[in-house]
Design a protein around this motif. Structure first.
Motif, PDB file in Angstrom:
ATOM      1  N   MET A  35       0.827  -1.209   0.000  1.00 47.10           N
ATOM      2  CA  MET A  35       0.000   0.000   0.000  1.00 47.10           C
ATOM      3  C   MET A  35       0.861   1.258   0.000  1.00 47.10           C
ATOM      4  SD  MET A  35      -3.370  -0.469   2.410  1.00 47.10           S
ATOM      5  CE  MET A  35      -3.793   1.223   2.093  1.00 47.10           C
ATOM      6  N   SER A  36       1.943   1.222   0.760  1.00 44.33           N
ATOM      7  CA  SER A  36       2.844   2.370   0.819  1.00 44.33           C
ATOM      8  C   SER A  36       3.447   2.648  -0.553  1.00 44.33           C
ATOM      9  CB  SER A  36       3.962   2.114   1.829  1.00 44.33           C
ATOM     10  OG  SER A  36       3.443   1.770   3.094  1.00 44.33           O
ATOM     11  N   ARG A  37       3.885   1.592  -1.214  1.00 45.34           N
ATOM     12  CA  ARG A  37       4.491   1.757  -2.533  1.00 45.34           C
ATOM     13  C   ARG A  37       3.451   2.182  -3.568  1.00 45.34           C
ATOM     14  NH1 ARG A  37       9.551   0.248  -1.797  1.00 45.34           N
ATOM     15  NH2 ARG A  37      10.037  -1.380  -0.285  1.00 45.34           N
ATOM     16  N   ALA A  38       2.234   1.671  -3.442  1.00 46.54           N
ATOM     17  CA  ALA A  38       1.166   2.102  -4.347  1.00 46.54           C
ATOM     18  C   ALA A  38       0.898   3.595  -4.180  1.00 46.54           C
ATOM     19  CB  ALA A  38      -0.106   1.301  -4.067  1.00 46.54           C
ATOM     20  N   GLY A  91      -4.376   4.908  -3.267  1.00 48.42           N
ATOM     21  CA  GLY A  91      -2.928   5.094  -3.177  1.00 48.42           C
ATOM     22  C   GLY A  91      -2.545   6.182  -2.193  1.00 48.42           C
ATOM     23  N   PHE A  92      -3.231   7.325  -2.256  1.00 47.89           N
ATOM     24  CA  PHE A  92      -2.925   8.409  -1.324  1.00 47.89           C
ATOM     25  C   PHE A  92      -3.315   8.038   0.101  1.00 47.89           C
ATOM     26  CE2 PHE A  92      -2.501  11.178  -5.064  1.00 47.89           C
ATOM     27  CZ  PHE A  92      -1.380  11.899  -4.689  1.00 47.89           C
ATOM     28  N   ALA A  93      -4.371   7.251   0.261  1.00 50.73           N
ATOM     29  CA  ALA A  93      -4.743   6.782   1.604  1.00 50.73           C
ATOM     30  C   ALA A  93      -3.625   5.904   2.170  1.00 50.73           C
ATOM     31  CB  ALA A  93      -6.057   6.010   1.552  1.00 50.73           C
ATOM     32  N   GLY A  94      -3.077   5.025   1.330  1.00 46.42           N
ATOM     33  CA  GLY A  94      -1.975   4.183   1.775  1.00 46.42           C
ATOM     34  C   GLY A  94      -0.743   4.986   2.137  1.00 46.42           C
ATOM     35  N   LEU A  95      -0.471   6.024   1.344  1.00 47.18           N
ATOM     36  CA  LEU A  95       0.690   6.864   1.627  1.00 47.18           C
ATOM     37  C   LEU A  95       0.495   7.630   2.931  1.00 47.18           C
ATOM     38  CD1 LEU A  95       3.406   7.529   0.440  1.00 47.18           C
ATOM     39  CD2 LEU A  95       2.348   9.352  -0.907  1.00 47.18           C
ATOM     40  N   ALA A  96      -0.740   8.077   3.181  1.00 42.44           N
ATOM     41  CA  ALA A  96      -1.027   8.775   4.436  1.00 42.44           C
ATOM     42  C   ALA A  96      -0.811   7.840   5.630  1.00 42.44           C
ATOM     43  CB  ALA A  96      -2.459   9.310   4.424  1.00 42.44           C
ATOM     44  N   LEU A  97      -1.261   6.594   5.505  1.00 41.45           N
ATOM     45  CA  LEU A  97      -1.075   5.635   6.592  1.00 41.45           C
ATOM     46  C   LEU A  97       0.402   5.361   6.839  1.00 41.45           C
ATOM     47  CD1 LEU A  97      -3.907   3.050   5.818  1.00 41.45           C
ATOM     48  CD2 LEU A  97      -3.776   4.607   7.772  1.00 41.45           C
ATOM     49  N   TYR A  98       1.168   5.284   5.754  1.00 39.42           N
ATOM     50  CA  TYR A  98       2.602   5.053   5.916  1.00 39.42           C
ATOM     51  C   TYR A  98       3.263   6.210   6.656  1.00 39.42           C
ATOM     52  CZ  TYR A  98       7.528   4.593   4.946  1.00 39.42           C
ATOM     53  OH  TYR A  98       8.883   4.518   5.093  1.00 39.42           O
ATOM     54  N   VAL A 126      -0.963  14.562   6.793  1.00 44.53           N
ATOM     55  CA  VAL A 126      -2.113  15.473   6.682  1.00 44.53           C
ATOM     56  C   VAL A 126      -2.319  15.891   5.230  1.00 44.53           C
ATOM     57  CG1 VAL A 126      -2.988  17.763   7.298  1.00 44.53           C
ATOM     58  CG2 VAL A 126      -1.923  16.319   9.048  1.00 44.53           C
ATOM     59  N   LEU A 127      -1.238  16.217   4.525  1.00 44.06           N
ATOM     60  CA  LEU A 127      -1.338  16.625   3.126  1.00 44.06           C
ATOM     61  C   LEU A 127      -1.903  15.496   2.268  1.00 44.06           C
ATOM     62  CD1 LEU A 127       2.023  18.562   2.628  1.00 44.06           C
ATOM     63  CD2 LEU A 127      -0.273  19.524   2.865  1.00 44.06           C
ATOM     64  N   TYR A 128      -1.479  14.261   2.529  1.00 44.05           N
ATOM     65  CA  TYR A 128      -1.962  13.144   1.728  1.00 44.05           C
ATOM     66  C   TYR A 128      -3.415  12.811   2.051  1.00 44.05           C
ATOM     67  CZ  TYR A 128       2.946  12.545   0.525  1.00 44.05           C
ATOM     68  OH  TYR A 128       4.226  12.748   0.069  1.00 44.05           O
ATOM     69  N   GLY A 134      -9.803  15.064  -1.449  1.00 41.01           N
ATOM     70  CA  GLY A 134     -10.115  15.840  -2.646  1.00 41.01           C
ATOM     71  C   GLY A 134     -10.462  14.948  -3.823  1.00 41.01           C
ATOM     72  N   ILE A 135      -9.746  13.845  -3.982  1.00 43.78           N
ATOM     73  CA  ILE A 135     -10.030  12.920  -5.076  1.00 43.78           C
ATOM     74  C   ILE A 135     -11.389  12.259  -4.874  1.00 43.78           C
ATOM     75  CG2 ILE A 135      -9.278  10.813  -6.232  1.00 43.78           C
ATOM     76  CD1 ILE A 135      -6.399  11.564  -5.469  1.00 43.78           C
ATOM     77  N   VAL A 136     -11.672  11.821  -3.646  1.00 39.15           N
ATOM     78  CA  VAL A 136     -12.963  11.194  -3.354  1.00 39.15           C
ATOM     79  C   VAL A 136     -14.094  12.180  -3.621  1.00 39.15           C
ATOM     80  CG1 VAL A 136     -14.410  10.244  -1.517  1.00 39.15           C
ATOM     81  CG2 VAL A 136     -12.002   9.567  -1.689  1.00 39.15           C
ATOM     82  N   SER A 137     -13.920  13.422  -3.204  1.00 39.13           N
ATOM     83  CA  SER A 137     -14.930  14.452  -3.448  1.00 39.13           C
ATOM     84  C   SER A 137     -15.162  14.639  -4.942  1.00 39.13           C
ATOM     85  CB  SER A 137     -14.492  15.773  -2.805  1.00 39.13           C
ATOM     86  OG  SER A 137     -15.418  16.800  -3.072  1.00 39.13           O
ATOM     87  N   PHE A 138     -14.089  14.633  -5.716  1.00 44.41           N
ATOM     88  CA  PHE A 138     -14.205  14.790  -7.171  1.00 44.41           C
ATOM     89  C   PHE A 138     -14.963  13.615  -7.775  1.00 44.41           C
ATOM     90  CE2 PHE A 138     -12.752  14.354 -11.520  1.00 44.41           C
ATOM     91  CZ  PHE A 138     -12.808  15.652 -12.005  1.00 44.41           C
ATOM     92  N   VAL A 139     -14.641  12.395  -7.347  1.00 44.54           N
ATOM     93  CA  VAL A 139     -15.296  11.201  -7.882  1.00 44.54           C
ATOM     94  C   VAL A 139     -16.781  11.207  -7.535  1.00 44.54           C
ATOM     95  CG1 VAL A 139     -15.400   8.683  -7.765  1.00 44.54           C
ATOM     96  CG2 VAL A 139     -13.189   9.831  -7.806  1.00 44.54           C
ATOM     97  N   MET A 140     -17.116  11.709  -6.359  1.00 40.14           N
ATOM     98  CA  MET A 140     -18.514  11.745  -5.924  1.00 40.14           C
ATOM     99  C   MET A 140     -19.304  12.864  -6.587  1.00 40.14           C
ATOM    100  SD  MET A 140     -18.578   9.134  -3.994  1.00 40.14           S
ATOM    101  CE  MET A 140     -20.184   9.282  -3.197  1.00 40.14           C
ATOM    102  N   GLY A 141     -18.668  13.598  -7.491  1.00 41.60           N
ATOM    103  CA  GLY A 141     -19.388  14.599  -8.255  1.00 41.60           C
ATOM    104  C   GLY A 141     -19.457  15.967  -7.630  1.00 41.60           C
ATOM    105  N   ARG A 142     -18.634  16.212  -6.619  1.00 38.35           N
ATOM    106  CA  ARG A 142     -18.656  17.521  -5.961  1.00 38.35           C
ATOM    107  C   ARG A 142     -17.664  18.494  -6.583  1.00 38.35           C
ATOM    108  NH1 ARG A 142     -18.449  14.871   0.070  1.00 38.35           N
ATOM    109  NH2 ARG A 142     -20.421  13.724  -0.065  1.00 38.35           N
TER     110      ARG A 142
END
Length: 289
Positions: A35-38, A91-98, A126-128, A134-142
């Motif tokens: 996940m971190s590498r993704a 991917g960004f969620a995985g990077l945030a967790l890492y 925090v940035l990730y 932001g990506i999830v919001s975009f996908v959800m049509g916002r």
């Protein structure tokens, strides 16, 4: 007989120790490393998209923002675009967790357990998280507002509050400081410390080092530009002077060097995107314990 307070302390130490062990086991797992590498791959994809849009702007096609909103729109227009956006979000969620794991257990570099290193990881987490949201919001049509709109909106709201101009000035100077640090770190090749260079051939090591230097300098220049515009907005008390990533990149084209400076910086961002793929391959994620 121990006192009630001593018993509570003993229990809390046992619970805390168990939580730390569980956390270390999670961060040592293979799926966590993947996940971190993704996440690093997703990070690289975003830089490639922004850099490519910036190159097009430098060559005369300025119809799209050279920032996250423009990058997301570019992905959305591709076949299976929505699926690809979800992959970027994961991917960004995985990077945030890492990065949270680094904040909790230390970075896999010399002195990685020091507070400043952990705070740095927490800040990146925090940035990730924001990028993922932001990506999830975009996908959800916002939708996703441009970085320029976001920068001006934040600056205007902040400066309307008591002491807000000083806050904006401080944030601007922080961006500049980070940009200078990024350039310095790139030139000094400090990023090589987080890579498993022993697994690289001599040719690969030289190539990754060159990518990291060029890409890191480009990132630093852009950060300095964003910070300078924020500081100028605070100095003039004019929120319209603030610029995000897109506006800052376009300003490079208005210098005496013309659009070729923008193209050069854009190529630097593309280079950093390629470096991020190398980082996904060679970063020492297994060292987080």
């Amino acid at each position: 007989m121990p006192s009630v307070f001593e018993e509570v302390v003993m229990v809390s130490n046992v619970v805390g120790g168990g939580a730390r062990r569980a956390g270390r086991e999670v961060t040592a797992s293979r799926w966590f490393h993947r996940m971190s590498r993704a996440g690093l791959v997703a990070h690289g994809v975003m830089y490639l998209l922004v850099g490519w849009i910036a190159v097009q702007i430098g060559l005369g096609d300025g119809g799209r923002e050279a920032d996250k909103s423009g990058a997301l729109q570019t992905v959305a227009e591709q076949p299976a675009g929505k699926f690809l956006l979800w992959l970027l979000a994961v991917g960004f969620a995985g990077l945030a967790l890492y990065c949270l794991a680094e904040a909790a257990f230390g970075q896999p570099v010399p002195e990685g357990h020091k507070p400043r290193k952990r705070l740095s990881s927490l800040g990146r987490a925090v940035l990730y998280v924001v990028a993922c949201a932001g990506i999830v919001s975009f996908v959800m049509g916002r939708g996703s507002s441009s970085s320029d709109d976001q920068s001006r909106s934040f600056t205007g709201r902040a400066m309307a509050e008591p002491g807000g101009r000083w806050l904006v000035m401080a944030i601007g100077l922080a961006f500049v400081a980070w940009g200078v640090y990024a350039i310095s770190s790139a030139v000094r090749r400090k990023f090589m410390k987080i890579l498993r260079t022993g697994q690289m051939s001599a040719h690969t090591r030289r190539a990754v080092q060159a990518l990291g230097v060029v890409g890191g300098v480009a990132r630093g220049l852009v950060a300095c530009g964003i910070g300078a515009f924020l500081a100028y907005a605070a100095l003039t008390a004019d929120s319209d002077k603030a610029k995000g990533l897109d506006g800052t990149l376009r300003e490079f084209a208005s210098t005496p060097a013309g659009p070729w400076l923008l193209v050069a910086v854009a190529v630097g961002l593309l280079t950093y995107g390629v470096y991020a793929f190398a980082e996904a391959r060679y970063r020492k994620v297994e060292a987080v314990r």
